[in-house]
Write an enzyme that holds these catalytic residues in place. Structure first.
Site, short mmCIF file in Angstrom:
data_model
loop_
_atom_site.label_atom_id
_atom_site.label_comp_id
_atom_site.label_asym_id
_atom_site.label_seq_id
_atom_site.Cartn_x
_atom_site.Cartn_y
_atom_site.Cartn_z
N ASN A 129 186.17 106.26 80.23
CA ASN A 129 186.63 105.30 81.22
C ASN A 129 186.78 105.95 82.59
O ASN A 129 186.44 105.36 83.62
CB ASN A 129 187.97 104.70 80.77
N HIS A 134 186.32 101.49 85.11
CA HIS A 134 186.82 100.45 84.19
C HIS A 134 185.71 99.49 83.76
O HIS A 134 185.70 99.02 82.63
CB HIS A 134 187.96 99.68 84.85
N GLU A 164 191.35 100.58 72.95
CA GLU A 164 190.05 100.95 72.38
C GLU A 164 190.05 100.91 70.86
O GLU A 164 189.13 101.40 70.21
CB GLU A 164 189.64 102.35 72.86
#
Length: 236
Positions: A129, A134, A164
């Site tokens: 990330n 993002h 996640e």
């Protein structure tokens, strides 16, 4: 998603002051006609015309009420579906997962059938990330969900557990069956990324929370052992 896209919502007609006034005038039409005829015709009224007007009026009002109630039901149905769908991945969300897991454990208790729960965690997601932003992280999550969903059986459930992490319920399955399915998911994991997984088979008496806790312990063991692997919790 079928509930969301199968029947598009109709636009709800706003009840403006003019519309409310028109409805009220229509409602007063039949009694006003009776009063006018009674005054002008010395009590003799056209009962047939008045009765027909009342029936027509009430039928129109009833039809309008039925239409409004149908619109409310449509909205309630789709809002309920939205409340149980993760917007990013289009998978069931944590709320739907909790409800479905409880339901399936109850069914397994009644029929004595096996059920396996697995928690999947994308490896090094925070690093990915940070490197890709993002939007890149969101793309990984949605791509993984789409790829995994194609490898599951119709009776299996895949949900966005949080962040996640994803949850999977394998109905009518034992640990060996679930392990083979998870291996298929690993083979199609997108964008060169990997995931770790922990799985646990329901022991026939434990609660949903206890089953999830065992799967979670197995997941952390898989991550501690180097990630990109599946650990299972033995039946207790």
């Amino acid at each position: 998603m079928r509930a969301l896209t199968g029947h598009p919502l109709r636009p709800v007609t706003e009840m403006s002051p003019q519309r409310v006034l028109l409805v009220n005038l229509a409602c007063m039409g039949a009694p006003a006609l009776l009063i006018i005829q009674g005054v002008l015709q010395h009590g003799k009224v056209d009962w047939f015309a008045a009765g027909l007007g009342c029936i027509t009026l009430f039928a129109l009002v009833a039809l309008r009420m039925f239409d409004l109630v149908s619109q409310v039901h449509d909205k309630a149905r789709q809002l309920d579906a939205v409340a149980h769908i993760d917007a990013l991945t289009a998978l069931p969300n944590r709320r739907a997962w909790d409800l479905e897991l409880s339901r399936r454990i109850a069914a397994a208790r009644r029929h004595g059938s096996p059920v396996v729960v697995a928690i999947l965690d994308l490896d090094h997601f925070k690093k990915y990330n940070d490197e890709h932003g993002h939007q890149g992280g969101d793309n990984l999550l949605s791509s993984a969900a789409a790829a995994w969903r194609g490898q599951l059986r119709p009776e299996d459930l895949l949900a966005r557990y949080g962040g996640e992490e994803f949850g999977a319920i394998f109905d009518q399955s034992k640990l060996a069956d679930a392990d083979r399915i998870i291996e298929r998911l690993q083979a199609v994991n997108p964008l060169g990324q990997t995931f770790s997984a922990g799985a646990a088979q329901w022991n026939g008496s434990e609660t949903a929370e206890e089953l999830l806790a065992r799967a979670d312990v197995a997941l952390y063991a898989a991550k501690a052992a180097g990630r990109n692997r599946v650990y299972v919790s033995s039946i207790r």
